[in-house]
Design an enzyme around this catalytic site. Sequence first.
Site, short mmCIF file in Angstrom:
data_model
loop_
_atom_site.label_atom_id
_atom_site.label_comp_id
_atom_site.label_asym_id
_atom_site.label_seq_id
_atom_site.Cartn_x
_atom_site.Cartn_y
_atom_site.Cartn_z
CG ASP A 1 -2.03 0.99 1.13
OD1 ASP A 1 -2.37 1.40 0.00
OD2 ASP A 1 -2.57 1.40 2.18
CG ASN B 1 -7.95 -1.82 -4.97
OD1 ASN B 1 -7.04 -2.61 -4.76
ND2 ASN B 1 -8.19 -0.81 -4.14
#
Length: 249
Positions: free
Chosen positions: A22, A70
Amino acid sequence: MSLIKEKINSENLPKHVAIIMDGNGRWAKSRGEERTFGHKNAINAVRNAINACNEINIPYLTLYTFSSENWKRPKDEVNTLMALLTETLLLEADEIFSKGLRMHVIGNLDKLPPLVKDQLLKVVDLTKENTKGNLVLAISYGSQNEILNAVKNISKDVKEGRVEIEKIDEKLFEDYLYTKDFPPVDLLIRTSGEIRISNFLLWQIAYAELQFLDVLWPDFTKDIFFQCIVDYQNKERRYGLTGDQVQIQ
Ligand code: IPE
Ligand code: IPE
Ligand code: MG
């Protein structure tokens, strides 16, 4: 030669490391660039993680590459990520193969553009005889959905007489997950400073050691990975026992 790497005890390695990669967007933003610039610069960090695992012989590495959530990102960003994935797979397939790695993919692949899915399955097929290590890509992956699908499939098997309710235990349940052939996660690493799981391997991390790093994913190096392993090895994994009990074992 890495000094940190030398501190690793090869007798006490995690069998399965999972990483939530991330921070690409913030890495790019801090440089005044578009988010996609961060994704492009993430590939080297992926290479670092794979090579580090390969060097010290960690048998399973699972990388959270794209979550089921996502898909809700702006179309342009999703398209760039998909293109980057295909491109990288094309470029790196031989390298993955020659390292002796077997690639696996977990997630809802039917949501992927056909070209991406084909490319992924090609590399999975190409590397299926490899035994040096396993590289698992979680793509279009959501853990709650994985668990729900397991429940649905078990229910179906109960209804059709293939499974008895009394026989449903942890082992049987795991046979219905994408990860059925993999050991449980020993170490979960998340970069970017966020302390959350974001729908990743909820069942599989039941007894994992968790490490949250402040580094943004594109800055991830092999030495950072090795340090994670050293920190992991300094933990006492008790699994509900007392420290004294663990010492005796
Ligand atoms: C991780 O970086 C990559 C994916 C989730 C695909 P992000 O894109 O989430 O970057 P941040 O968290 O917004 O900085
Ligand atoms: C998790 O990161 C997914 C991947 C790294 C592929 P996100 O950036 O999507 O997670 P949240 O939205 O911050 O929880
Ligand atoms: Mg993020």
